[in-house]
Write an enzyme that holds these catalytic residues in place. Sequence first.
Site, PDB file in Angstrom:
ATOM      1  N   ASP A  35       0.862  -1.187   0.000  1.00 23.65           N
ATOM      2  CA  ASP A  35       0.000   0.000   0.000  1.00 23.65           C
ATOM      3  C   ASP A  35       0.896   1.234   0.000  1.00 23.65           C
ATOM      4  OD1 ASP A  35      -1.715   2.224   0.970  1.00 23.65           O
ATOM      5  OD2 ASP A  35      -3.193   0.646   1.278  1.00 23.65           O
ATOM      6  N   GLN A  98     -14.225   2.982   1.448  1.00 27.78           N
ATOM      7  CA  GLN A  98     -13.544   2.474   0.247  1.00 27.78           C
ATOM      8  C   GLN A  98     -13.221   3.636  -0.681  1.00 27.78           C
ATOM      9  OE1 GLN A  98     -15.755  -0.422  -2.078  1.00 27.78           O
ATOM     10  NE2 GLN A  98     -13.984  -0.950  -3.342  1.00 27.78           N
ATOM     11  N   VAL A 100     -10.726   2.942  -3.511  1.00 31.25           N
ATOM     12  CA  VAL A 100     -10.370   2.343  -4.798  1.00 31.25           C
ATOM     13  C   VAL A 100     -11.374   1.232  -5.073  1.00 31.25           C
ATOM     14  CG1 VAL A 100      -8.612   1.135  -6.129  1.00 31.25           C
ATOM     15  CG2 VAL A 100      -7.925   2.918  -4.507  1.00 31.25           C
ATOM     16  N   HIS A 104     -10.186  -5.331  -2.719  1.00 27.00           N
ATOM     17  CA  HIS A 104      -8.870  -5.551  -2.106  1.00 27.00           C
ATOM     18  C   HIS A 104      -9.013  -5.836  -0.626  1.00 27.00           C
ATOM     19  CE1 HIS A 104      -9.790  -1.232  -2.071  1.00 27.00           C
ATOM     20  NE2 HIS A 104      -9.167  -1.171  -0.918  1.00 27.00           N
ATOM     21  N   HIS A 106      -6.822  -5.497   2.852  1.00 29.72           N
ATOM     22  CA  HIS A 106      -5.662  -4.903   3.511  1.00 29.72           C
ATOM     23  C   HIS A 106      -5.091  -5.926   4.495  1.00 29.72           C
ATOM     24  CE1 HIS A 106      -6.745  -0.612   2.471  1.00 29.72           C
ATOM     25  NE2 HIS A 106      -7.960  -1.126   2.423  1.00 29.72           N
TER      26      HIS A 106
END
Length: 141
Positions: A35, A98, A100, A104, A106
């Site tokens: 990230d 959120q 993006v 995904h 993390h």
Amino acid sequence: TFMDYDNNNIFAQILNGSLPAEKVYEDDNTLAFMDIMPQVDGHTLVIPKAPAVDLLTSSAGALQHTIVTTQRIARAVKQAFSAAGVMVMQLNGSAAGQTVFHLHFHVLPRHSGIDLRLHGREQAAPEVLAEHARRIRAVLT
Ligand code: 5GP
């Protein structure tokens, strides 16, 4: 509310190679990379290669591949950063934070007494991300 997949989102650009990323793991179905605004040292993201906006709209197959890679990365990150714990976080919709809109997970190594930095706030130096990625890759090989 349903949101169409944007083929030009930042993670789509990382997947098609038009945007660089500090990659730690890749297979036919998934990709893991650092990230760029880590909330702790070692903050890694795991994504499916298949287009999916979020957890709610993903295919079961893409999700299965992604959670198995998330487990692999969680184990590696825990070892690479000598962490006591690992946090897995996943946000759906802007109301949930959120930013993006490509699914995904993390993965954050945690040490008691070390707080998270703010979400998506401060970019890490490229050489720092490169060093963290190197540590994770070393565990994976
Ligand atoms: P979300 O808020 O959608 O759950 O998480 C998006 C994450 O992507 C944030 O933690 C943010 O720091 C990270 N991010 C945003 N832009 C980029 C980028 O260009 N490259 C990388 N590697 N991470 C990014």
